[in-house]
Design an enzyme around this catalytic site. Sequence first.
Site, mmCIF file in Angstrom:
data_model
loop_
_atom_site.group_PDB
_atom_site.id
_atom_site.type_symbol
_atom_site.label_atom_id
_atom_site.label_comp_id
_atom_site.label_asym_id
_atom_site.label_seq_id
_atom_site.Cartn_x
_atom_site.Cartn_y
_atom_site.Cartn_z
ATOM 1 N N GLU A 84 18.785 3.289 26.958
ATOM 2 C CA GLU A 84 17.315 3.228 26.579
ATOM 3 C C GLU A 84 16.387 2.523 27.538
ATOM 4 O OE1 GLU A 84 17.391 0.710 22.982
ATOM 5 O OE2 GLU A 84 15.277 1.250 22.446
ATOM 6 N N HIS A 85 17.036 1.312 27.829
ATOM 7 C CA HIS A 85 16.054 0.422 28.863
ATOM 8 C C HIS A 85 16.885 0.378 30.163
ATOM 9 C CE1 HIS A 85 15.206 -1.376 24.888
ATOM 10 N NE2 HIS A 85 13.786 -1.349 25.332
ATOM 11 N N GLN A 108 12.499 5.522 -1.012
ATOM 12 C CA GLN A 108 11.329 5.822 -1.849
ATOM 13 C C GLN A 108 9.899 5.778 -1.216
ATOM 14 O OE1 GLN A 108 13.288 3.154 -2.011
ATOM 15 N NE2 GLN A 108 12.178 1.215 -2.671
ATOM 16 N N ASP A 149 8.661 -4.771 25.591
ATOM 17 C CA ASP A 149 8.691 -4.693 24.404
ATOM 18 C C ASP A 149 7.551 -4.961 23.603
ATOM 19 O OD1 ASP A 149 11.357 -4.160 24.084
ATOM 20 O OD2 ASP A 149 11.976 -6.232 24.095
ATOM 21 N N GLU A 196 14.690 47.018 21.101
ATOM 22 C CA GLU A 196 15.270 46.407 20.131
ATOM 23 C C GLU A 196 15.315 46.753 18.971
ATOM 24 O OE1 GLU A 196 13.040 42.694 20.561
ATOM 25 O OE2 GLU A 196 13.773 42.244 22.390
ATOM 26 N N TYR A 210 6.263 3.865 9.073
ATOM 27 C CA TYR A 210 7.201 2.722 8.252
ATOM 28 C C TYR A 210 7.283 1.597 9.133
ATOM 29 C CZ TYR A 210 10.359 0.860 5.283
ATOM 30 O OH TYR A 210 11.222 0.137 4.198
ATOM 31 N N HIS A 226 7.006 47.400 15.103
ATOM 32 C CA HIS A 226 6.317 46.748 16.349
ATOM 33 C C HIS A 226 5.554 47.794 17.155
ATOM 34 C CE1 HIS A 226 8.851 43.244 14.687
ATOM 35 N NE2 HIS A 226 8.427 42.583 15.757
ATOM 36 N N SER A 283 20.072 -0.924 19.828
ATOM 37 C CA SER A 283 19.345 -0.849 21.192
ATOM 38 C C SER A 283 20.423 -1.303 22.416
ATOM 39 C CB SER A 283 18.429 -2.230 20.830
ATOM 40 O OG SER A 283 17.361 -2.078 21.958
ATOM 41 N N ASN A 301 15.860 0.350 8.077
ATOM 42 C CA ASN A 301 17.245 0.228 7.879
ATOM 43 C C ASN A 301 17.906 1.482 7.742
ATOM 44 O OD1 ASN A 301 16.782 0.852 5.130
ATOM 45 N ND2 ASN A 301 16.706 -1.170 4.281
ATOM 46 N N HIS A 312 19.291 -8.738 19.509
ATOM 47 C CA HIS A 312 18.749 -7.906 18.404
ATOM 48 C C HIS A 312 19.620 -7.493 17.187
ATOM 49 C CE1 HIS A 312 14.705 -6.661 19.288
ATOM 50 N NE2 HIS A 312 15.009 -6.277 20.756
#
Lengths: 427, 427
Positions: free
Chosen positions: A323-324, A187, A357, A411, A127, A416, A233, A210, A258
Site C-alpha cells: 500500500e505504502h 444501516q 497521510d 456471429e 462514510y 444486427h 494497512s 468497521n 494503526h
Amino acid sequence: MKRLIGSNQEIAQLLYMEQLELSQQNSDVEELVEDIIAHVRTGGDEALRHYSAKFDKIDLDELQVSQDLIDQAFDKVDQDVLAALKNAKGNIESYHCQQLEKGFEDQPSDGVLRGQLIRPIERVGVYVPGGTAAYPSSVLMNVIPAKIAGVKEIIMITPPQKEFVPAILVAAKLAGVDKIFQVGGAQGIAALAYGTESIPKVDKITGPGNIFVATAKKQVFGIVGIDMIAGPSEIGIIADESANPAYVAADLLSQAEHDILARAILVTNSEKLADAVEVELEQQLQTLEREAIARPSIEKNGRIILAEDVDSMFELMNLVAPEHLEIAMNHAYDYLDKVENAGSIFLGHYTSEPIGDYYAGTNHVLPTTATSRFSSALGVHDFIKRIQYTQYSKAAIHAAEKDITSLAYAEGLQAHARAIEVRNDRN
Amino acid sequence: MKRLIGSNQEIAQLLYMEQLELSQQNSDVEELVEDIIAHVRTGGDEALRHYSAKFDKIDLDELQVSQDLIDQAFDKVDQDVLAALKNAKGNIESYHCQQLEKGFEDQPSDGVLRGQLIRPIERVGVYVPGGTAAYPSSVLMNVIPAKIAGVKEIIMITPPQKEFVPAILVAAKLAGVDKIFQVGGAQGIAALAYGTESIPKVDKITGPGNIFVATAKKQVFGIVGIDMIAGPSEIGIIADESANPAYVAADLLSQAEHDILARAILVTNSEKLADAVEVELEQQLQTLEREAIARPSIEKNGRIILAEDVDSMFELMNLVAPEHLEIAMNHAYDYLDKVENAGSIFLGHYTSEPIGDYYAGTNHVLPTTATSRFSSALGVHDFIKRIQYTQYSKAAIHAAEKDITSLAYAEGLQAHARAIEVRNDRN
C-alpha cells in the site's frame, strides 16, 4: 521483527498468504447485515432510528446534523488543527486537480465522428467512522476528489454521538460536504444505497468503516458504486546502508500503531541496518502511547527480508505490491523506474509516510493486500464516468456495411446485420 | 411492447426494479463454484483436465492451443470476416489510443515534489465463451485496450472444443494475445486467479461468460481485479417524429435477439411514431431467424414510454441510465449536453447501435443495469494503475512539521507525529 529467508518468489507468496489471512472477514456478519439492509429498505427513517437506539444507544430526533452544530464546531476546534486542515486541503486540491480528465473527439473518416464525454457522478455518499477512528484527514481525502470531479451533491454520514469531534465537522465543511446525517454502520450504508425519507439515494459510496460497514458496502455494490474494501494497512520500506535506522523504525511504527493486524515490512541489502532498526524499534516502542497495539503488530506481522542487491529489493517489493512504499536510499527519485506495484511512494530519507497521510496532497485511501497490482489510490477518476459517443452519416454507414454485416452474420446475429441493411437505399 | 404511464421518477423506479430482477443471479451456483475454485487451487492442471472431461466431455492433453492451430485458423476463416476484423481492429485502436493517460509531476513549494506514475497492469486474463456465444468482436474489445495500456502478457482462455471457431483464434492473434489455453467455466477463472503448472497467474480478468464464469469472477475479486459483472444487455432509444420507424424497430430488435432477458426501451414524444414502431416490429419479427428469442424479449421486457417533450425524454433516460443510448432525432449531436448517464451513445438516424458492437472503435463492453450512473465502458484506464509519489527535502518536512503533528495528535496517532519529529535536528 521476524526475518524471512528464501527466493523473492517464495517470500512474496508467503507474505501474500499471511496478508490474505490478516484481511479475512468474518462471514457471520453477512446475514446480520443482510437483515439490516432489508429492514432499512422497507422501514426508511424509522428503521434508522431503531438501529440508532439499539446500537448507538441514542434516541434520534433529527437525522440531519444542523448548520448550527457545524458552525459551533469552528469555534470549538483547536486553531492549529484548523490551520493544518486548511493547508492540507490546499495541497490535496492542487494535487488532485492534475487528475482531471478531458473528453476527446475525432473524425477518423468522412462522415464519422467519435468521442468520449467526461461526466461527474451525480451524488456521492461518504462514510466517516465515529469514536477514535474518526479521522478528519480521511474526510478531506474522500470529499475533495469528488468535489474536483464536479459531483453535484456530497452526502456524509457518521454514527450519532453525544458530541461530535469538532474537527470532523470542520473538515466536512471545508471540503464541501453538502449534507451530514448522523447514522452509522450497515444501516447508514443501506440508507445511502436505497434512500430514505430524509437521506437521498446516492450513486456511489466511499469511505472506511468497521466490519459491518465493509460488509454492507460489499452487499450494496452494483446498486451503487463503492470505492474499495480495504484490508489492514501496510508499509513496505526499501532501505540500504545510507538509511537512518531511527527514521526507518519510526516509520514502521507509524504503520504498526494503526492496528494489531497492520503490517510493516523492511527489505534491505544491509544486515547492519536491519540490526540497528531492531534496536531502534525496541527503544521507540518503550515510550509509545499506543505500544499495546504497535508492539504485537510489529512482533507478529512485522517482517525483515535481507536482499542481495538493489534489483532484488525492488523485485521483491513489486511482488509484495505494498500500500505504502518508502525508498530510504540516496537519490531515491532515480529508482522510481523500478517500481511497478505500489499505492503511494515516499522518496528519500526525509519523506516519512505520515506526510502522505495528512499533508502532501496525495490521497491516503490506497489499495491494500497486494491489490495495487491492479488498482490505484482514490482520485478524481473514481468520481467521473467516461461516456462514449459515435455519429455515422448515411454515406459512412453504407461504406461500413459489408464489414459490419460480415461480422454480424459470422456471429449468428441477423438482426444486427439487418439494422445496418435497413438503412440502405436498396430497402 | 408494453406502454408505461407515470411520472419520470415512477417509471424509472419501476424499470430499475424490473431490471434488477432480470439480472438476478442464481445463488445455488455459489457453492458449486466455490468447490471448483478450491479444487483448482490445490489440484492445478490435473483439476482442469478433470473438469474438462466432466463438463466439456473432452480429454485434454495439451492445455495450450498450439501455434499451428492458430496459423491454420487464418486459412480457414472467411476472408470477408478477416478483412472486417482487421478494419475493426484499426478503428478500435485509433479510438482507444486517445484514452492513454500521461503521468504528471509538480513542485508545489521549495523542496517538495509530487507526481503520479502510470503503469500498465502486468498480466491480464481474458475469458472468451465457447459455442454460439463465441464472439470474435468481444476478443478485440477486451484485448486491444489492454495492449494499448502496455500490459506485458495477455492470456486468453476459452472452453475446449472439438473445433475452435477460426475467427476467434484469428481475432486473438490480430489483437495481440500472447497465449491461449483451452479451459472454460469457473475452473478457467480459478486457473487465471491462482495459476497452475501451465497457466500463469494474472493480475486482472476481463471478458463475459455464463453464470458459472460470472460467479467465479465475483468470488476471485480481490485476489485479482475484474472488469464487471454484466447483466442482460439493454438499449434505450430517444426518438421524436423525425425518426424512421423501420430503423428504430430494427435497432430495438438487434438488442432483443441477444437474449430473452435483454431489454429494449423506446422513449418518444410522438404517439404516431410509437404506433408505427410497433407495426414495424411485428413485420420484422416475422422473418427474423432468432424470432424465438427476440419476440419474447420484446413482448416481456420491451417498453414504450410517451413523454411530454424533449427535456422529459432526456430526464427519464438519465434516470434509466441505459447501456446503449440512441438519439434518433435531427441534430442529435446538439443534445449530447443533456446526457448524464449512459454507456455508449449513438447519434442520429443512421448511427445504428450495431455499428458500436463491431466497428466504430468505441468499446462494446458496457455498464448494464443502471450502473452507468457510476461506471464506464471498458477502456485503457481499466488496464493501468496510477501510482502516487512524493519527495520532501529536510527543509520542507521541517516547514510542514507543525501542521502534520497537529493533525496526528488530534487523531491520537503519536507514532505518526514522531515519525516527523524524529527527523528534526532537535532530536
